[in-house]
Design a protein around this motif. Structure first.
Motif, mmCIF file in Angstrom:
data_model
loop_
_atom_site.group_PDB
_atom_site.id
_atom_site.type_symbol
_atom_site.label_atom_id
_atom_site.label_comp_id
_atom_site.label_asym_id
_atom_site.label_seq_id
_atom_site.Cartn_x
_atom_site.Cartn_y
_atom_site.Cartn_z
ATOM 1 N N LYS A 1 0.829 -1.201 0.000
ATOM 2 C CA LYS A 1 0.000 0.000 0.000
ATOM 3 C C LYS A 1 0.865 1.252 0.000
ATOM 4 C CE LYS A 1 -3.697 2.147 2.762
ATOM 5 N NZ LYS A 1 -4.497 2.027 3.996
ATOM 6 N N ASP A 2 0.428 2.247 -0.762
ATOM 7 C CA ASP A 2 1.076 3.552 -0.714
ATOM 8 C C ASP A 2 -0.007 4.624 -0.642
ATOM 9 O OD1 ASP A 2 0.618 5.038 -3.449
ATOM 10 O OD2 ASP A 2 1.066 2.965 -4.005
ATOM 11 N N GLU A 3 0.395 5.831 -0.279
ATOM 12 C CA GLU A 3 -0.535 6.958 -0.178
ATOM 13 C C GLU A 3 -0.178 8.028 -1.204
ATOM 14 O OE1 GLU A 3 -0.508 8.233 3.856
ATOM 15 O OE2 GLU A 3 -1.402 6.370 4.617
ATOM 16 N N GLY A 4 0.159 7.553 -2.403
ATOM 17 C CA GLY A 4 0.604 8.460 -3.446
ATOM 18 C C GLY A 4 -0.505 8.974 -4.343
ATOM 19 N N ARG A 5 -0.171 9.191 -5.617
ATOM 20 C CA ARG A 5 -1.086 9.842 -6.552
ATOM 21 C C ARG A 5 -2.321 8.997 -6.853
ATOM 22 N NH1 ARG A 5 3.979 10.747 -9.389
ATOM 23 N NH2 ARG A 5 4.707 12.896 -9.042
ATOM 24 N N GLY A 6 -2.150 7.688 -6.884
ATOM 25 C CA GLY A 6 -3.263 6.827 -7.263
ATOM 26 C C GLY A 6 -3.527 6.896 -8.753
ATOM 27 N N PHE A 7 -4.496 6.093 -9.211
ATOM 28 C CA PHE A 7 -4.868 6.118 -10.627
ATOM 29 C C PHE A 7 -6.304 5.658 -10.773
ATOM 30 C CE2 PHE A 7 -3.015 1.996 -9.723
ATOM 31 C CZ PHE A 7 -3.875 1.098 -10.341
ATOM 32 N N LEU A 8 -6.892 5.991 -11.904
ATOM 33 C CA LEU A 8 -8.255 5.566 -12.192
ATOM 34 C C LEU A 8 -8.250 4.130 -12.671
ATOM 35 C CD1 LEU A 8 -9.709 8.702 -14.024
ATOM 36 C CD2 LEU A 8 -10.261 7.908 -11.721
#
Length: 371
Positions: free
Chosen positions: A320-327
């Motif tokens: 898990k990360d708390e970065g930009r994410g993606f659709l």
């Protein structure tokens, strides 16, 4: 009664030829049980592999009645039984008639289909020398037991199958060893040639910056230095993927070491005792590599959380990360994220990969693999 001795010799010869020619485990097992049924009065057969922890799995079946075939052979796949217990306890040494089979009884009681008149079966261990792999079970309509001659034939077939399982297993080990050697060779070549060349370019660019007083030339050398350093990082990551240093010290140490090489800070949380097969460890490491590469390239953060839960039947890995994410759009292929690569690796071991991500909220990868 079975066919005469001449027919038995012919049957064993045909099975031996198939076993010697086949290199795929699944095709070998299925072909062997079908030849056994076609050359004898046995009507149905199934094979269990049983691991060191006593867990069984159905690896081959032929001509099962609807009651046993129902819902993915659920009565054979789940639960316990007398023959598997005897195998686990080391009490099953030769072909034996089973007086009562809980699996068959459950299939009849559940009214899940026609049982084909099958109420009992015989069983024989599959082994090569002292190494045991599982059980071969056979049955026939309205038969509560089989003769000594029939059991003797069953033992002969089981001996042949056990030897073939051992042979294919050794072949796979040799192939995996050859693959590891080739990976190591490529890693050495990349390190000794391309890696060293890139390092030399970074030094040259640094020297160009110091030697020139022209700001534009200095900026050009800085760009070259930056791009070369990025290429050098990519090359080091590729070498890690070819030859995962640290895996011999444990899966978590290898993953942590790879994260550090990428410049990522990792928080680890583990439940359960890590004692996984080497293939499972390799798969989890490769999936973790892909996930960590994605975080470094796309997430825009340097922190990552890894959670691992190990049970008696499977392992759950969460990155898990708390970065930009993606659709996420299941209809689209996203090559830059590498999701398909992770999914393919997990699927090859009978596992799954799921993920959740939102723009600005980070990404979570969930990997589950049975072992």
């Amino acid at each position: 009664m079975l066919l005469d001795d001449h027919s038995n010799v012919t049957l064993l010869k045909e099975i031996a030829e198939l076993l010697n020619e086949e290199t795929d485990m699944d095709r070998m097992l299925e072909g062997a049980v079908w030849k056994l049924l076609n050359g004898s009065n046995f009507e149905t057969a199934w094979i269990f592999f049983i691991d060191g922890q006593g867990k069984h799995r159905l690896v081959a079946e032929a001509n099962l009645p609807p009651a046993l075939k129902d819902n993915g052979c659920r009565h054979l796949q789940k639960g316990g039984c007398w023959c598997v217990k005897r195998f686990r306890d080391g009490e099953l040494e030769k072909a034996s008639n089973i007086i009562a089979c809980q699996r068959i009884e459950n299939s009849i009681v559940s009214n899940s289909g026609d049982s084909g008149g099958i109420t009992h079966h015989a069983t024989v261990p599959l082994q090569s020398g002292t190494e045991k792999f599982g059980l071969l079970n056979i049955a026939a309509s309205e038969r509560i037991g089989f003769s000594k001659d029939e059991l003797a034939l069953l033992e002969s077939v089981a001996f042949q199958i056990g030897s073939a399982i051992k042979r294919i297993g050794l072949t796979r080990q040799e192939q995996e060893l050859a693959l590891v050697k080739e990976r190591n060779r490529l890693a050495r070549d990349l390190h000794d040639s391309v890696n060293q060349l890139l390092f030399s370019v970074t030094l040259t660019a640094r020297g160009g910056i110091e030697m020139s007083e022209d700001p534009e030339i200095q900026d050009t050398f800085r760009d070259i230095q930056h791009l070369t350093q990025e290429a050098l990082n990519e090359m080091r990551a590729l070498i890690w993927q070819l030859r995962p240093k640290g895996l011999e010290s444990g899966l978590l140490e290898a993953i942590k070491g790879y994260a550090e090489m990428l410049g990522l800070s990792m928080e680890l949380k583990v439940t359960g005792v890590i004692q996984l097969p080497s293939r499972t460890e390799e798969t989890l490491f490769r999936i973790s590599q892909e996930a960590l590469n994605n975080i470094r390239k796309h997430a825009g953060v340097n922190n990552v959380q890894l959670y691992m839960s190990i049970t008696s039947s499977d392992v759950l890995l969460v990155i898990k990360d708390e970065g930009r994410g993606f659709l996420i759009d299941e209809r689209l292929y996203i090559p830059s994220i590498g999701i398909q690569s992770m999914r393919d690796r997990a699927s090859a071991e009978g596992g799954t990969v799921d993920w959740s991500s939102k723009i600005g909220k980070g990404t979570e990868i969930l990997v589950r693999i049975p072992y």
